[in-house]
Scaffold this active site. Sequence first.
Site, mmCIF file in Angstrom:
data_model
loop_
_atom_site.group_PDB
_atom_site.id
_atom_site.type_symbol
_atom_site.label_atom_id
_atom_site.label_comp_id
_atom_site.label_asym_id
_atom_site.label_seq_id
_atom_site.Cartn_x
_atom_site.Cartn_y
_atom_site.Cartn_z
ATOM 1 C CD GLU A 33 -2.807 1.405 0.475
ATOM 2 O OE1 GLU A 33 -3.200 0.854 -0.340
ATOM 3 O OE2 GLU A 33 -2.306 2.775 -0.772
ATOM 4 N N GLY A 40 -7.636 2.235 1.325
ATOM 5 C CA GLY A 40 -8.220 2.270 0.379
ATOM 6 C C GLY A 40 -8.550 3.651 -0.185
ATOM 7 C CE LYS A 51 -21.620 7.025 2.984
ATOM 8 N NZ LYS A 51 -21.486 6.531 1.691
ATOM 9 C CB ALA A 177 -28.337 12.047 -10.502
ATOM 10 C CB VAL A 233 -21.971 18.305 -18.139
ATOM 11 C CG1 VAL A 233 -20.670 19.527 -18.095
ATOM 12 C CG2 VAL A 233 -22.875 18.498 -16.930
ATOM 13 C CB THR A 267 -19.573 10.941 -14.538
ATOM 14 O OG1 THR A 267 -18.148 12.499 -15.025
ATOM 15 C CG2 THR A 267 -19.978 12.952 -14.710
ATOM 16 N N GLY A 268 -18.797 9.260 -12.707
ATOM 17 C CA GLY A 268 -18.865 7.461 -12.537
ATOM 18 C C GLY A 268 -16.691 7.238 -12.825
ATOM 19 C CG ASP A 309 -13.877 -0.460 -7.349
ATOM 20 O OD1 ASP A 309 -14.964 -1.260 -6.878
ATOM 21 O OD2 ASP A 309 -14.048 0.725 -7.158
ATOM 22 C CG HIS A 441 -45.795 -4.707 15.995
ATOM 23 N ND1 HIS A 441 -45.417 -3.559 15.298
ATOM 24 C CD2 HIS A 441 -46.250 -3.499 17.527
ATOM 25 C CE1 HIS A 441 -46.724 -3.007 15.508
ATOM 26 N NE2 HIS A 441 -47.068 -2.844 17.107
HETATM 27 P P1 NAI Z 1 -22.466 6.527 -11.731
HETATM 28 O O1 NAI Z 1 -22.034 5.780 -11.968
HETATM 29 O O2 NAI Z 1 -23.187 5.533 -10.085
HETATM 30 O O3 NAI Z 1 -23.712 8.282 -11.281
HETATM 31 C C1 NAI Z 1 -22.843 8.577 -12.792
HETATM 32 C C2 NAI Z 1 -23.741 9.872 -13.600
HETATM 33 O O4 NAI Z 1 -23.774 10.449 -14.077
HETATM 34 C C3 NAI Z 1 -24.489 8.851 -14.172
HETATM 35 O O5 NAI Z 1 -26.085 9.044 -13.612
HETATM 36 C C4 NAI Z 1 -24.581 9.169 -15.096
HETATM 37 O O6 NAI Z 1 -25.260 8.962 -16.094
HETATM 38 C C5 NAI Z 1 -23.999 11.048 -15.309
HETATM 39 N N1 NAI Z 1 -23.540 11.173 -16.445
HETATM 40 C C6 NAI Z 1 -22.216 10.778 -16.471
HETATM 41 N N2 NAI Z 1 -21.838 11.996 -17.620
HETATM 42 C C7 NAI Z 1 -22.664 12.698 -18.230
HETATM 43 C C8 NAI Z 1 -22.458 14.085 -18.981
HETATM 44 N N3 NAI Z 1 -22.146 14.619 -18.863
HETATM 45 N N4 NAI Z 1 -23.172 14.959 -18.402
HETATM 46 C C9 NAI Z 1 -24.288 14.945 -17.176
HETATM 47 N N5 NAI Z 1 -24.369 13.361 -16.521
HETATM 48 C C10 NAI Z 1 -23.415 12.752 -16.740
HETATM 49 O O7 NAI Z 1 -21.023 6.748 -10.398
HETATM 50 P P2 NAI Z 1 -20.751 7.788 -9.249
HETATM 51 O O8 NAI Z 1 -21.728 8.153 -8.516
HETATM 52 O O9 NAI Z 1 -19.654 8.629 -9.710
HETATM 53 O O10 NAI Z 1 -20.103 6.226 -8.723
HETATM 54 C C11 NAI Z 1 -19.204 6.089 -9.225
HETATM 55 C C12 NAI Z 1 -19.028 4.422 -8.235
HETATM 56 O O11 NAI Z 1 -18.793 4.368 -6.924
HETATM 57 C C13 NAI Z 1 -20.258 3.789 -8.932
HETATM 58 O O12 NAI Z 1 -19.856 2.183 -9.134
HETATM 59 C C14 NAI Z 1 -20.838 4.144 -7.245
HETATM 60 O O13 NAI Z 1 -21.830 2.615 -6.965
HETATM 61 C C15 NAI Z 1 -20.033 4.056 -6.221
HETATM 62 N N6 NAI Z 1 -20.554 4.462 -4.918
HETATM 63 C C16 NAI Z 1 -20.980 3.069 -4.287
HETATM 64 C C17 NAI Z 1 -21.572 3.914 -3.342
HETATM 65 C C18 NAI Z 1 -22.414 3.055 -2.199
HETATM 66 O O14 NAI Z 1 -22.378 1.879 -2.199
HETATM 67 N N7 NAI Z 1 -23.073 3.428 -1.763
HETATM 68 C C19 NAI Z 1 -21.227 5.404 -2.510
HETATM 69 C C20 NAI Z 1 -20.519 5.836 -3.861
HETATM 70 C C21 NAI Z 1 -19.381 5.061 -4.739
#
Ligand code: NAI
Length: 462
Positions: A33, A40, A51, A177, A233, A267-268, A309, A441
């Site tokens: 690491e 990580g 959280k 979103a 965007v 955005t992912g 990942d 309950h």
């Molecule tokens: P995500 O894949 O969940 O959401 C990305 C969003 O960005 C999508 O709705 C997509 O349509 C939008 N997008 C993409 N390009 C765009 C553009 N040009 N303009 C506007 N919108 C656009 O990705 P996110 O939220 O960044 O999370 C990344 C990863 O981390 C995911 O796999 C998620 O599951 C994981 N994660 C999980 C958590 C949990 O389990 N609570 C918490 C935080 C992250």
Amino acid sequence: MAQYDVIVIGSGPGGYVAAIRCAQLGLKTACVEGRETLGGTCLNVGCIPSKALLHASHQLHEAEHNFAKMGLKGKAPSVDWKQMLSYKDDVIGQNTKGIEFLFKKNKIDWLKGWGSIPEAGKVKVGDDVHEAKNIIIASGSEASSLPGIKIDEKVVVTSTGALELPKIPKKMIVIGAGVIGLELGSVYSRLGTEVQVIEFLDTITPGMDGEVQKTFQRLLQKQGLKFTLGAAVQKVDASKSKAKVTYKLRKDDSEHDMDADVVLVATGRRPYTDGLGLDALGIEMSQRGQIKTDGHWQTNVKGIYAIGDCIDGPMLAHKAEDEGMACAEVIAGKAGHVNYGVIPGVIYTHPEVANVGQTEEQLKEAGRAYKVGKFSFMGNGRAKANFAADGFVKIIADKDTDRILGAHIIGPMAGDLIHEICVAMEFGASAEDLALTCHAHPTYSEAVREAALACGNGAIHM
Ligand code: NAI
């Protein structure tokens, strides 16, 4: 040169769990690491710190909106942002130190530095080369931005920068979103920031159950978040303290601008495998930059495995953990197993959102006959008492066999409630099995039972 049975590269939830399981199975194990602390992205700049901020900001929301109704009078607390960040850092510290303790307890060597694989069976960390019969790559992922956007982690930030902003912004634009955008958008909205979410698709949280999406968006709007959907965007122009986001509405191609103090790009994420030397090793990668593995997490190079990942599948800490344990078991000659059909997903907003298994949309597309049992938290006494009656539990079962195929919950403690259904699905249970199980309950869990009852002869409290 030290010799190991297994060297794990990366100490996130996938890597550290794999290392612990390897050690428990009697394998001499090290974990590489390069960060100052173990854990990580998840522990240092992801799941855990977010959280903490969600918890703190939710307490504020409760004080502002619900305390007086319960007869708790007085001024709502004011926000000491510096203290809130230090509480968050303290939580991170407790967790990362916890892993250090577990490494010591299990006699796992922490090889400090960034690792690479000069050849199969060898891991280089700094100037040292260590031998390992098996290597597990658990190098995780990094935020992926969009073309035309330069991240400075001050004004234009990823989740990492959003977790340590110097002050609470007046206005924040969230691009995307998805999970990160909505969790961190919720934090700042509760702290008084005007939050505007811009999303490419026409719905929030793509891939999620359609009814949940609609209810979720409505509830977030009620809390003050604003949404511009169907908007791509184009670019972000940033100065030292402001940013302008330019987007195109997909319905008519019209171009618009919006200003904010901070722009969160959510955005992912994409797999992070930089510097490992995978090209030279000839390790096969997918077009999306993921390391390709077989059914036992082994790459095309014998003795080199990959989990979490940086391989295919949902980018979730608990999926990585499951793979870490299973991969360790495979290396130890046992039968490691992950059921990819039963991996829950949770969004830790308020209310929480959780899901497992298939959605109605997926089942329709597959032409499979199903039935739905739904129960609103309005009919749950405990939820009403706790001002948490927004949302519902929806269970989807096979029309003929009654076997549970999926569940979708939006409501209080959804992220905990979902696990009852995960266990049921692991055992191949029917909705009736859940419905016939006595539930205490008054608990939120009764809503799960009621949804299961609704798959059969009907819920009682609806
Ligand atoms: P995500 O894949 O969940 O959401 C990305 C969003 O960005 C999508 O709705 C997509 O349509 C939008 N997008 C993409 N390009 C765009 C553009 N040009 N303009 C506007 N919108 C656009 O990705 P996110 O939220 O960044 O999370 C990344 C990863 O981390 C995911 O796999 C998620 O599951 C994981 N994660 C999980 C958590 C949990 O389990 N609570 C918490 C935080 C992250």
